[in-house]
Scaffold this active site. Structure first.
Site, PDB file in Angstrom:
ATOM      1  N   GLU A   1      -6.698  44.905 -19.913  1.00  0.00           N
ATOM      2  CA  GLU A   1      -7.794  44.445 -19.065  1.00  0.00           C
ATOM      3  C   GLU A   1      -8.943  43.975 -19.941  1.00  0.00           C
ATOM      4  OE1 GLU A   1      -8.745  47.390 -16.099  1.00  0.00           O
ATOM      5  OE2 GLU A   1     -10.836  46.757 -16.101  1.00  0.00           O
TER       6      GLU A   1
ATOM      7  N   GLY B   1      -7.447  52.656 -39.578  1.00  0.00           N
ATOM      8  CA  GLY B   1      -6.091  52.531 -39.044  1.00  0.00           C
ATOM      9  C   GLY B   1      -5.791  53.427 -37.850  1.00  0.00           C
ATOM     10  N   HIS B   2      -6.779  54.225 -37.390  1.00  0.00           N
ATOM     11  CA  HIS B   2      -6.501  55.125 -36.256  1.00  0.00           C
ATOM     12  C   HIS B   2      -6.248  54.339 -34.969  1.00  0.00           C
ATOM     13  CE1 HIS B   2      -7.284  58.609 -38.652  1.00  0.00           C
ATOM     14  NE2 HIS B   2      -8.504  58.201 -38.953  1.00  0.00           N
ATOM     15  N   GLY B   3      -7.006  53.241 -34.781  1.00  0.00           N
ATOM     16  CA  GLY B   3      -6.805  52.428 -33.578  1.00  0.00           C
ATOM     17  C   GLY B   3      -5.366  51.931 -33.511  1.00  0.00           C
TER      18      GLY B   3
ATOM     19  N   PHE C   1     -10.288  51.568 -24.398  1.00  0.00           N
ATOM     20  CA  PHE C   1      -9.742  51.950 -25.706  1.00  0.00           C
ATOM     21  C   PHE C   1     -10.922  52.144 -26.639  1.00  0.00           C
ATOM     22  CE2 PHE C   1      -7.674  51.707 -29.719  1.00  0.00           C
ATOM     23  CZ  PHE C   1      -6.314  51.888 -29.526  1.00  0.00           C
ATOM     24  N   VAL C   2     -11.070  53.334 -27.175  1.00  0.00           N
ATOM     25  CA  VAL C   2     -12.204  53.547 -28.081  1.00  0.00           C
ATOM     26  C   VAL C   2     -11.834  54.490 -29.228  1.00  0.00           C
ATOM     27  CG1 VAL C   2     -13.280  55.453 -26.761  1.00  0.00           C
ATOM     28  CG2 VAL C   2     -14.702  53.993 -28.164  1.00  0.00           C
ATOM     29  N   ILE C   3     -12.234  54.075 -30.430  1.00  0.00           N
ATOM     30  CA  ILE C   3     -12.180  54.939 -31.615  1.00  0.00           C
ATOM     31  C   ILE C   3     -13.632  55.110 -32.024  1.00  0.00           C
ATOM     32  CG2 ILE C   3     -11.467  55.086 -34.060  1.00  0.00           C
ATOM     33  CD1 ILE C   3      -9.066  55.253 -32.182  1.00  0.00           C
TER      34      ILE C   3
ATOM     35  N   HIS D   1     -11.958  51.591 -38.652  1.00  0.00           N
ATOM     36  CA  HIS D   1     -11.502  50.890 -39.862  1.00  0.00           C
ATOM     37  C   HIS D   1     -10.678  51.769 -40.785  1.00  0.00           C
ATOM     38  CE1 HIS D   1     -13.731  47.363 -38.827  1.00  0.00           C
ATOM     39  NE2 HIS D   1     -14.771  48.122 -38.578  1.00  0.00           N
TER      40      HIS D   1
ATOM     41  N   ARG E   1      -2.093  42.332 -34.378  1.00  0.00           N
ATOM     42  CA  ARG E   1      -1.535  42.823 -35.657  1.00  0.00           C
ATOM     43  C   ARG E   1      -0.365  43.758 -35.413  1.00  0.00           C
ATOM     44  NH1 ARG E   1      -6.918  43.770 -37.309  1.00  0.00           N
ATOM     45  NH2 ARG E   1      -6.643  45.972 -36.896  1.00  0.00           N
TER      46      ARG E   1
HETATM   47  C1  LIG Z   1      -9.348  46.907 -23.362  1.00  0.00           C
HETATM   48  C2  LIG Z   1     -10.519  47.444 -24.107  1.00  0.00           C
HETATM   49  O1  LIG Z   1     -10.837  48.576 -23.975  1.00  0.00           O
HETATM   50  S1  LIG Z   1     -11.293  46.441 -25.170  1.00  0.00           S
HETATM   51  C3  LIG Z   1     -12.477  47.456 -25.972  1.00  0.00           C
HETATM   52  C4  LIG Z   1     -12.012  47.941 -27.287  1.00  0.00           C
HETATM   53  N1  LIG Z   1     -12.914  48.957 -27.752  1.00  0.00           N
HETATM   54  C5  LIG Z   1     -14.083  48.720 -28.354  1.00  0.00           C
HETATM   55  O2  LIG Z   1     -14.484  47.594 -28.590  1.00  0.00           O
HETATM   56  C6  LIG Z   1     -14.877  49.953 -28.657  1.00  0.00           C
HETATM   57  C7  LIG Z   1     -15.456  49.971 -30.053  1.00  0.00           C
HETATM   58  N2  LIG Z   1     -14.486  49.721 -31.092  1.00  0.00           N
HETATM   59  C8  LIG Z   1     -13.424  50.530 -31.327  1.00  0.00           C
HETATM   60  O3  LIG Z   1     -13.160  51.492 -30.638  1.00  0.00           O
HETATM   61  C9  LIG Z   1     -12.579  50.197 -32.531  1.00  0.00           C
HETATM   62  O4  LIG Z   1     -13.340  49.503 -33.458  1.00  0.00           O
HETATM   63  C10 LIG Z   1     -11.310  49.367 -32.194  1.00  0.00           C
HETATM   64  C11 LIG Z   1     -10.507  50.057 -31.140  1.00  0.00           C
HETATM   65  C12 LIG Z   1     -11.683  47.959 -31.713  1.00  0.00           C
HETATM   66  C13 LIG Z   1     -10.513  49.269 -33.501  1.00  0.00           C
HETATM   67  O5  LIG Z   1     -10.147  50.575 -33.920  1.00  0.00           O
HETATM   68  P1  LIG Z   1      -9.971  50.935 -35.464  1.00  0.00           P
HETATM   69  O6  LIG Z   1      -9.487  52.311 -35.560  1.00  0.00           O
HETATM   70  O7  LIG Z   1     -11.212  50.593 -36.189  1.00  0.00           O
HETATM   71  O8  LIG Z   1      -8.806  49.929 -35.815  1.00  0.00           O
HETATM   72  P2  LIG Z   1      -7.995  49.867 -37.165  1.00  0.00           P
HETATM   73  O9  LIG Z   1      -8.629  50.714 -38.213  1.00  0.00           O
HETATM   74  O10 LIG Z   1      -6.576  50.130 -36.832  1.00  0.00           O
HETATM   75  O11 LIG Z   1      -8.204  48.357 -37.533  1.00  0.00           O
HETATM   76  C14 LIG Z   1      -9.526  47.838 -37.630  1.00  0.00           C
HETATM   77  C15 LIG Z   1      -9.820  47.317 -39.021  1.00  0.00           C
HETATM   78  O12 LIG Z   1      -9.630  48.280 -40.009  1.00  0.00           O
HETATM   79  C16 LIG Z   1      -8.768  47.766 -41.028  1.00  0.00           C
HETATM   80  N3  LIG Z   1      -7.952  48.878 -41.472  1.00  0.00           N
HETATM   81  C17 LIG Z   1      -6.951  49.458 -40.825  1.00  0.00           C
HETATM   82  N4  LIG Z   1      -6.440  50.455 -41.567  1.00  0.00           N
HETATM   83  C18 LIG Z   1      -7.153  50.518 -42.677  1.00  0.00           C
HETATM   84  C19 LIG Z   1      -7.096  51.346 -43.797  1.00  0.00           C
HETATM   85  N5  LIG Z   1      -6.209  52.311 -43.922  1.00  0.00           N
HETATM   86  N6  LIG Z   1      -7.998  51.149 -44.744  1.00  0.00           N
HETATM   87  C20 LIG Z   1      -8.899  50.170 -44.622  1.00  0.00           C
HETATM   88  N7  LIG Z   1      -9.008  49.337 -43.579  1.00  0.00           N
HETATM   89  C21 LIG Z   1      -8.135  49.512 -42.629  1.00  0.00           C
HETATM   90  C22 LIG Z   1      -7.964  46.733 -40.332  1.00  0.00           C
HETATM   91  O13 LIG Z   1      -7.440  45.765 -41.199  1.00  0.00           O
HETATM   92  C23 LIG Z   1      -8.971  46.186 -39.416  1.00  0.00           C
HETATM   93  O14 LIG Z   1      -9.813  45.292 -40.111  1.00  0.00           O
HETATM   94  P3  LIG Z   1     -10.792  44.282 -39.373  1.00  0.00           P
HETATM   95  O15 LIG Z   1     -11.643  45.064 -38.398  1.00  0.00           O
HETATM   96  O16 LIG Z   1     -11.550  43.658 -40.460  1.00  0.00           O
HETATM   97  O17 LIG Z   1      -9.890  43.363 -38.641  1.00  0.00           O
END
Ligand SMILES: CC(=O)SCCNC(=O)CCNC(=O)[C@H](O)C(C)(C)COP(=O)(O)OP(=O)(O)OC[C@H]1O[C@@H](n2cnc3c(N)ncnc32)[C@H](O)[C@@H]1OP(=O)(O)O
Length: 429
Positions: A295, A270-272, A260-262, A268, A307
């Protein structure tokens, strides 16, 4: 290593510069925070490519540019440096040859070819597979208010946090679309070979999936922009998720979320959450799917999943269910306890949530509703959670003395509740 040679070392995470590139005409449409989409960014990990120390030897002023056409993800590589060590005793690391093993061979090193590719993308690139969901974001039109303004509405069957009332075509409306693909989707194998590099660069412990394992499923996410006064829509890659089905007795499958990757420019916002809830809605709608498991989740992903699962259960009115508070494992009569187990099993099966995750979610919701001033209720809750922790850690705990066991359980309970409070705070603040 002598000090002199140390000067020739670079941190591979810092010198590898990634960038998603779109046609200049499309870049001009981006304002303020939206421009982040085209800014360079760095990988979180490069150890699978450059070795566990994440260092490249033999260069000064090293700058490796790996650019991606933002839709087709065709790649451009440019390796620049101020000086290269010329020594047979301590040869410089081979950079292109090392990267070559991880990227498809059709990358270009020509600025002109890449420019043409990006132009072509705008006219011809369309996401592969079947469109399964979309949502709309407000473009970041006002400076400095980026996060507060990125609210969304999901169209179609996905889970909506519908805040904005924007429609496609409204001024400032940016559409995001998700597409489902498998190896059978024409052209997808080739496309996947271009996007899989992000797994190595952003997921700790991530590795490439086996192309000869047939059943992989993917959902890709794109930003979609309309060129003003034209009928041209351009698509820009945001991230993706991959899942693999395992047979589940007798005639269903257990879907395991694997990657899973954004990409950083889109994190940050909300796309994830949108991608995860779309996957969740898709698997709920499929009769053959019994359960969704994950996994080896990274911490940030676990939070995202918690969440979204919590919000989902609340939307299903689980808090209003009369069984929600009844028959916790250490209280009530035997009949109520059995009723509760049956109730939990029914809900878990209905929403296809894996056992441990489901237990955690219910515990978080019970904590949210808990009256901290009611000592009996607090004790009941504590015993309920500890009973589950005892079952979960049985093997380890059963080897301890009763005293040690009590202490270990108390400690685990404290940290579990602390974590629940953190997750509840960020979900419902
Ligand atoms: C099974 C696996 O694959 S595990 C591996 C997961 N992937 C990774 O670690 C790869 C690198 N990271 C990523 O790809 C991403 O950071 C992810 C997937 C972990 C999260 O995706 P994001 O799109 O950033 O998630 P999302 O935006 O929905 O939420 C993340 C944060 O943004 C905040 N957020 C969500 N929507 C908004 C918004 N509209 N405005 C401001 N902040 C927001 C959330 O509260 C959350 O805050 P936090 O990080 O302080 O807890």
């Amino acid at each position: 290593m002598s000090e002199d040679l140390g000067e020739w070392l670079s941190d591979s995470n810092e010198v590898l510069n990634l960038q998603l590139v779109r046609d200049p005409e499309d870049e001009e449409l981006l304002q303020y925070e939206d421009k982040q989409a085209i800014e360079p960014f760095n990988p979180a990990f490069t150890y699978p490519i450059f070795g566990e120390h994440e260092k490249i030897f033999g260069y000064k002023g090293l700058d490796i540019q790996l650019k991606f056409a933002s839709g087709s993800l065709r790649q451009y590589l440019s390796i620049n440096y101020d000086a290269k060590l010329n020594s047979t005793a301590t040869p410089s690391d081979e950079i292109e040859g090392t990267l070559y093993k991880f990227i498809p061979p059709d990358y270009t090193k020509s600025d002109l070819d890449f420019k043409r590719q990006v132009e072509k993308d705008a006219e011809t690139f369309k996401p592969l597979g079947e469109k399964i969901n979309s949502y709309i974001r407000k473009s970041q039109l006002s400076k400095g208010k980026g996060k507060a303004k990125s609210k969304a509405q999901v169209k179609g069957k996905g889970v909506s946090d519908g805040i904005e009332d924007l429609k496609e075509g409204d001024e400032g409306a940016v559409v995001f679309e998700m597409y489902k693909a498998t190896w059978d989707t024409p052209g997808f194998r080739e496309y996947h070979r271009r996007m899989q590099l992000f797994i190595l660069l952003f997921i700790e412990g991530g590795s490439y999936v086996q192309e000869d394992e047939d059943s992989w499923e993917f959902i890709t996410l794109y930003e979609k922009r309309k060129r003003p006064e034209s009928e041209i829509y351009t698509y820009h890659f945001v991230g993706y998720v991959s899942v693999y089905p395992f047979w589940c007795y007798p005639d269903q499958v257990r879907l395991r979320l694997s990657q899973f990757v954004i990409l950083p420019p889109y994190q940050h916002q909300g796309h994830g959450s949108k991608l995860y809830s779309t996957l969740f809605a898709d698997m709920l709608s499929r009769k053959e799917v019994a359960e969704l498991t994950v996994e080896d989740p990274a911490e940030a992903f676990e939070d995202l999943r918690d969440r979204n699962d919590l919000r989902f259960l609340i939307k299903q009115n689980i808090l209003d269910d009369p069984m929600f508070q009844i028959g916790l494992s250490t209280c009530g009569d035997e009949k109520q306890r059995i009723q509760r187990i049956e109730w939990e099993n029914t809900i878990k099966k209905k929403y296809k949530i894996a056992q441990r995750q489901f237990d955690r979610l219910l515990e978080m919701l019970l904590l949210r509703e808990l009256n901290q001033l009611n000592e009996d209720k607090v004790k009941q809750y504590r015993l309920h959670v500890k009973a589950r922790l005892f079952r979960f850690n049985y093997e380890m705990l059963s080897q301890m003395t009763p005293e040690e066991r009590k202490e270990a359980l108390a400690k685990t309970y404290e940290s579990v509740v602390e974590d629940y409070e953190r997750i509840l705070e960020m979900t419902f603040h």
